[in-house]
Write a protein that holds these residues in place. Sequence first.
Motif, PDB file in Angstrom:
ATOM      1  N   PRO A 194       0.860  -1.262   0.026  1.00  0.00           N
ATOM      2  CA  PRO A 194       0.080  -0.076   0.001  1.00  0.00           C
ATOM      3  C   PRO A 194       0.852   1.335  -0.132  1.00  0.00           C
ATOM      4  O   PRO A 194       0.348   2.195  -0.532  1.00  0.00           O
ATOM      5  N   PHE A 195       2.014   1.236   0.544  1.00  0.00           N
ATOM      6  CA  PHE A 195       2.789   2.450   0.680  1.00  0.00           C
ATOM      7  C   PHE A 195       3.392   2.725  -0.727  1.00  0.00           C
ATOM      8  O   PHE A 195       3.369   3.837  -0.990  1.00  0.00           O
ATOM      9  N   ASP A 196       4.099   1.712  -1.301  1.00  0.00           N
ATOM     10  CA  ASP A 196       4.616   1.895  -2.707  1.00  0.00           C
ATOM     11  C   ASP A 196       3.475   2.346  -3.624  1.00  0.00           C
ATOM     12  O   ASP A 196       3.663   3.233  -4.478  1.00  0.00           O
ATOM     13  N   VAL A 197       2.336   1.638  -3.753  1.00  0.00           N
ATOM     14  CA  VAL A 197       1.296   1.872  -4.730  1.00  0.00           C
ATOM     15  C   VAL A 197       0.954   3.432  -4.341  1.00  0.00           C
ATOM     16  O   VAL A 197       0.722   4.388  -5.500  1.00  0.00           O
ATOM     17  N   PHE A 198       0.724   3.919  -3.164  1.00  0.00           N
ATOM     18  CA  PHE A 198       0.162   5.565  -2.915  1.00  0.00           C
ATOM     19  C   PHE A 198       1.348   6.414  -3.564  1.00  0.00           C
ATOM     20  O   PHE A 198       1.071   7.272  -3.985  1.00  0.00           O
ATOM     21  N   MET A 199       2.552   5.987  -2.886  1.00  0.00           N
ATOM     22  CA  MET A 199       3.604   7.070  -3.368  1.00  0.00           C
ATOM     23  C   MET A 199       4.100   7.006  -4.790  1.00  0.00           C
ATOM     24  O   MET A 199       4.179   8.181  -5.392  1.00  0.00           O
ATOM     25  N   VAL A 254       1.152   6.321 -16.663  1.00  0.00           N
ATOM     26  CA  VAL A 254       0.579   6.329 -15.357  1.00  0.00           C
ATOM     27  C   VAL A 254       0.165   5.004 -14.800  1.00  0.00           C
ATOM     28  O   VAL A 254       0.375   4.570 -13.718  1.00  0.00           O
ATOM     29  N   VAL A 255      -0.802   4.511 -15.821  1.00  0.00           N
ATOM     30  CA  VAL A 255      -1.174   3.025 -15.340  1.00  0.00           C
ATOM     31  C   VAL A 255      -0.170   2.119 -15.168  1.00  0.00           C
ATOM     32  O   VAL A 255      -0.108   1.288 -14.332  1.00  0.00           O
ATOM     33  N   ALA A 256       0.856   2.220 -16.035  1.00  0.00           N
ATOM     34  CA  ALA A 256       1.867   1.260 -15.809  1.00  0.00           C
ATOM     35  C   ALA A 256       2.667   1.486 -14.388  1.00  0.00           C
ATOM     36  O   ALA A 256       3.197   0.451 -13.978  1.00  0.00           O
ATOM     37  N   SER A 257       2.694   2.748 -14.301  1.00  0.00           N
ATOM     38  CA  SER A 257       3.517   3.043 -12.833  1.00  0.00           C
ATOM     39  C   SER A 257       2.776   2.345 -11.702  1.00  0.00           C
ATOM     40  O   SER A 257       3.281   1.906 -10.582  1.00  0.00           O
ATOM     41  N   PHE A 258       1.175   2.526 -11.772  1.00  0.00           N
ATOM     42  CA  PHE A 258       0.501   2.196 -10.983  1.00  0.00           C
ATOM     43  C   PHE A 258       0.485   0.484 -10.716  1.00  0.00           C
ATOM     44  O   PHE A 258       0.672  -0.013  -9.450  1.00  0.00           O
ATOM     45  N   LEU A 259       0.749  -0.203 -11.863  1.00  0.00           N
ATOM     46  CA  LEU A 259       0.816  -1.584 -11.817  1.00  0.00           C
ATOM     47  C   LEU A 259       2.308  -2.111 -11.232  1.00  0.00           C
ATOM     48  O   LEU A 259       2.213  -3.069 -10.508  1.00  0.00           O
ATOM     49  N   VAL A 286      11.270   2.271   1.096  1.00  0.00           N
ATOM     50  CA  VAL A 286      11.388   3.686   1.146  1.00  0.00           C
ATOM     51  C   VAL A 286      12.362   4.161  -0.483  1.00  0.00           C
ATOM     52  O   VAL A 286      12.023   4.915  -1.256  1.00  0.00           O
ATOM     53  N   SER A 287      13.096   3.121  -0.363  1.00  0.00           N
ATOM     54  CA  SER A 287      14.373   3.394  -1.471  1.00  0.00           C
ATOM     55  C   SER A 287      13.662   3.314  -3.164  1.00  0.00           C
ATOM     56  O   SER A 287      13.948   3.656  -3.852  1.00  0.00           O
ATOM     57  N   ALA A 288      12.454   2.381  -3.024  1.00  0.00           N
ATOM     58  CA  ALA A 288      11.869   2.171  -4.169  1.00  0.00           C
ATOM     59  C   ALA A 288      11.295   3.508  -4.800  1.00  0.00           C
ATOM     60  O   ALA A 288      11.239   3.566  -5.947  1.00  0.00           O
ATOM     61  N   VAL A 289      10.839   4.243  -3.841  1.00  0.00           N
ATOM     62  CA  VAL A 289       9.960   5.538  -4.320  1.00  0.00           C
ATOM     63  C   VAL A 289      11.154   6.466  -4.771  1.00  0.00           C
ATOM     64  O   VAL A 289      10.974   7.050  -5.704  1.00  0.00           O
ATOM     65  N   ALA A 290      12.278   6.501  -4.169  1.00  0.00           N
ATOM     66  CA  ALA A 290      13.362   7.243  -4.867  1.00  0.00           C
ATOM     67  C   ALA A 290      13.916   6.719  -6.043  1.00  0.00           C
ATOM     68  O   ALA A 290      14.341   7.363  -6.960  1.00  0.00           O
ATOM     69  N   LEU A 291      14.066   5.449  -6.093  1.00  0.00           N
ATOM     70  CA  LEU A 291      14.427   4.967  -7.367  1.00  0.00           C
ATOM     71  C   LEU A 291      13.670   5.032  -8.575  1.00  0.00           C
ATOM     72  O   LEU A 291      13.962   5.703  -9.692  1.00  0.00           O
ATOM     73  N   PHE A 292      12.419   5.039  -8.348  1.00  0.00           N
ATOM     74  CA  PHE A 292      11.243   5.368  -9.262  1.00  0.00           C
ATOM     75  C   PHE A 292      11.321   6.895  -9.815  1.00  0.00           C
ATOM     76  O   PHE A 292      11.286   7.391 -11.026  1.00  0.00           O
ATOM     77  N   ASP A 293      11.466   7.767  -8.808  1.00  0.00           N
ATOM     78  CA  ASP A 293      11.663   9.385  -8.908  1.00  0.00           C
ATOM     79  C   ASP A 293      13.045   9.560  -9.780  1.00  0.00           C
ATOM     80  O   ASP A 293      12.750  10.552 -10.516  1.00  0.00           O
TER      81      ASP A 293
END
Length: 585
Positions: A194-199, A254-259, A286-293
């Motif tokens: 849920p955290f990564d999906v939201f962020m 955006v959809v691909a990012s969500f999935l 937490v790092s996954a969000v930074a990697l994606f950003d």
Amino acid sequence: MQVPVGFLSKLWSFVSFLPFFLLLLLLGSIKAVLIGPIAAAIIFLGNSAVIIGLWPAHFIWTYYCVLKAERIGLVLKILAAILLPLPLLLLPVLAISGSLLGGIGYGVFIPLMATFEAVGEGVADKLTHCFLDGTVSTTAGACTVVRDATDFCFHSYFSLMDELIRKLGDNETPLDIKLSYLPHSMLAVLIAVPFDVFMISGVALWKSPCMLLKGWQRLCEDLVGREGPFLETVCVPFAGLSIILWPLAVIGAVVASFLSSFFFGMRAGLIAYQEASLQMGLAYMVSAVALFDEYTNDMLYLREGSCFPRPKYRKTDRMNNETGQNNEVRNATSPLGEKKHHHKTMKALQRSKTFMEAIQRLRPIQIWDWLFRSCELNGRILLGEGLISAEDMEECIIKGKCKKLSIKLPAWCILQCLIRSAKHDSHADDVEVTNFNWPKDKVFDWMLGPLLVIKEQMKQLELTEDEELCLRRLIMTNNNDKPSDWDDCGFPSSDNIRRARLQAIIRRLQGIVVNLSWVPSFRRRFIDLVKALYLEAVEAGAIDGSRSVKRKIEADAASAPGSKFDDKDGEGSSKGAAAVGIDAV
């Protein structure tokens, strides 16, 4: 084609090209409407028949191999036995759906692209080619797709299962799951998903307007200036369509990012299991969000790095590749690597001047073609030396049993180019495969990455000419499984350590070729190559050809219009005779 300079020149180029483009688009669309349904039906019906027909065998054999495999531990076997029915039941549904969509796409886009390619530079009698190109070739290509799918389902799959049930080596241990690690792994998944999906979804939505505006700006500039994808005629319809459909591309991103965010979250559970630590799993969350950003910033040419924290999620540096930093990024930490990284970044930011310049970066198909051209050239040499026999080729052509020949010949070709490259630091075709320019494809990372390591090992061994000649014979005739296989073989060196290192390299190369042989087009192209070599040897009087073999080759050639023992993803085997192969590694 030269890029027009000045606003009036660009405007006139655009206006004068528009009617010409619309006529080609109309003609291509008519051919797509007429030929597309035929090609789509061939691919859909052919692939569906193969998938449904072989599905019972795949279901039973998969269960048998998983339960028999020594490399899978008891707990993992039990878990696989419980979970396997779901993917095995979904697989034919997904494969048939993919065949339908792929058939429609193939039947529509191939005739359309062929129409625009017919007016390209170097094409004689453009008018005739505009009407004929993409008609018969599309239908023949659809049949080739079905043949490749059949080869994959009937040969590649069972070869893959054979590797799974292969006996463990002396130093190998079964892969299993430790039950004590599962609780904190599952807890990490429940928190991280849920955290990564939201962020991650939030980051994608926040940057979507920037992606929309920057994409439109770049495409419109290229349209007016006839640059980038609009420079070559064959790319214009798709580039023009991309302007209209760009908002859909942004929505798709955006959809691909969500999935993908779900997979990021689930990978946190894998990290927690591997590191036996809930804290490490949450750190990856937490790092996954930074990697994606950071990745999206690079894609949109925004500021470097990320504003999000990036805690360390590995206790050791044993798996640096999984942090998302490949060899290029890691090398960038050194002064020399920083210069290389900066140079590569600046090159990526430069706008390509022509379509042909844009595709000079190595593509998987280039390396694929080099391998088969090298197999052809070296096949002639080995055939002349008697290391490839007529019986081997006849068995491959008549019975389809090419496992021995299709593994040993490519392995020798790859080893030969590694030896030459290591000795002379040279490469062929003005292209050198390095960490920086090879195809950014995970599959090719797995297959080509070890080759650079083997090249360095070959440099250290410093083989003599006599050893190279002996290796050619040993690869083609010996098993090379243990040191005793080279007893009384005439190998010039008596150093057992040197022999063991060479045997390990050969086994590793053969393992890489086994993986390559699972690619759908490999079997078809290799058999076509063997047919061409066989006929050439018969015509030259090097072997006494069998009439039944020649009749089969002629029948196969007659059933494949427009193909001389090869297809469009190669240039025809005869054209590659002068090429050395993948000497660029």
